[in-house]
Motif scaffolding. Structure first.
Motif, PDB file in Angstrom:
ATOM      1  N   CYS A  34      26.692  37.749  43.393  1.00 30.63           N
ATOM      2  CA  CYS A  34      27.321  36.518  43.877  1.00 30.63           C
ATOM      3  C   CYS A  34      28.819  36.648  44.153  1.00 30.63           C
ATOM      4  O   CYS A  34      29.414  35.728  44.706  1.00 30.63           O
ATOM      5  N   GLY A  35      29.438  37.766  43.745  1.00 26.57           N
ATOM      6  CA  GLY A  35      30.853  37.985  44.030  1.00 26.57           C
ATOM      7  C   GLY A  35      31.819  37.367  43.031  1.00 26.57           C
ATOM      8  O   GLY A  35      33.028  37.478  43.191  1.00 26.57           O
ATOM      9  N   ALA A  36      31.305  36.720  41.981  1.00 25.90           N
ATOM     10  CA  ALA A  36      32.166  36.094  40.972  1.00 25.90           C
ATOM     11  C   ALA A  36      32.761  37.150  40.027  1.00 25.90           C
ATOM     12  O   ALA A  36      32.368  38.320  40.058  1.00 25.90           O
ATOM     13  N   ASP A  37      33.699  36.727  39.186  1.00 27.72           N
ATOM     14  CA  ASP A  37      34.329  37.630  38.218  1.00 27.72           C
ATOM     15  C   ASP A  37      33.336  38.070  37.151  1.00 27.72           C
ATOM     16  O   ASP A  37      32.425  37.333  36.782  1.00 27.72           O
ATOM     17  N   MET A  38      33.560  39.285  36.647  1.00 25.20           N
ATOM     18  CA  MET A  38      32.729  39.855  35.593  1.00 25.20           C
ATOM     19  C   MET A  38      33.561  39.950  34.316  1.00 25.20           C
ATOM     20  O   MET A  38      34.784  40.020  34.368  1.00 25.20           O
ATOM     21  N   ARG A  39      32.890  39.960  33.167  1.00 22.39           N
ATOM     22  CA  ARG A  39      33.574  40.168  31.898  1.00 22.39           C
ATOM     23  C   ARG A  39      32.885  41.293  31.146  1.00 22.39           C
ATOM     24  O   ARG A  39      31.670  41.472  31.238  1.00 22.39           O
ATOM     25  N   ASN A  40      33.671  42.046  30.400  1.00 16.83           N
ATOM     26  CA  ASN A  40      33.121  43.101  29.560  1.00 16.83           C
ATOM     27  C   ASN A  40      32.464  42.426  28.361  1.00 16.83           C
ATOM     28  O   ASN A  40      33.107  41.669  27.637  1.00 16.83           O
ATOM     29  N   ARG A  41      31.200  42.689  28.127  1.00 19.34           N
ATOM     30  CA  ARG A  41      30.478  42.048  27.032  1.00 19.34           C
ATOM     31  C   ARG A  41      30.953  42.527  25.676  1.00 19.34           C
ATOM     32  O   ARG A  41      30.656  41.893  24.661  1.00 19.34           O
ATOM     33  N   ARG A  42      31.693  43.626  25.605  1.00 23.71           N
ATOM     34  CA  ARG A  42      32.227  44.114  24.334  1.00 23.71           C
ATOM     35  C   ARG A  42      33.474  43.342  23.924  1.00 23.71           C
ATOM     36  O   ARG A  42      33.919  43.429  22.792  1.00 23.71           O
ATOM     37  N   THR A  43      34.079  42.595  24.855  1.00 20.87           N
ATOM     38  CA  THR A  43      35.272  41.824  24.581  1.00 20.87           C
ATOM     39  C   THR A  43      34.884  40.393  24.237  1.00 20.87           C
ATOM     40  O   THR A  43      34.284  39.703  25.059  1.00 20.87           O
ATOM     41  N   PRO A  44      35.238  39.904  23.042  1.00 17.64           N
ATOM     42  CA  PRO A  44      34.875  38.538  22.676  1.00 17.64           C
ATOM     43  C   PRO A  44      35.606  37.499  23.508  1.00 17.64           C
ATOM     44  O   PRO A  44      36.752  37.683  23.896  1.00 17.64           O
ATOM     45  N   ILE A  45      34.939  36.375  23.770  1.00 14.61           N
ATOM     46  CA  ILE A  45      35.551  35.248  24.469  1.00 14.61           C
ATOM     47  C   ILE A  45      36.096  34.298  23.410  1.00 14.61           C
ATOM     48  O   ILE A  45      35.385  33.900  22.500  1.00 14.61           O
ATOM     49  N   GLU A  46      37.340  33.928  23.543  1.00 13.21           N
ATOM     50  CA  GLU A  46      37.950  33.017  22.562  1.00 13.21           C
ATOM     51  C   GLU A  46      38.074  31.641  23.114  1.00 13.21           C
ATOM     52  O   GLU A  46      38.229  31.386  24.235  1.00 13.21           O
TER      53      GLU A  46
END
Length: 46
Positions: A34-46
């Protein structure tokens, strides 16, 4: 996490913020579906 040695060249799982697609790559940048931003799953979301 100071005892964990991270290798920036190693592949890890990235998840799309928009559609949830998961890819294994070094740094995908944007989602291949879809072209949206990706996040590294090893990095926690705060």
């Amino acid at each position: 996490m100071k005892d964990v040695q991270l290798d920036p060249e190693a592949e890890s799982a990235y998840e799309c913020f928009s559609c949830g697609t998961v890819v294994h790559a070094t740094a995908p940048g944007s989602c291949p579906k879809c072209g949206a931003d990706m996040r590294n799953r090893r990095t926690p979301i705060e």
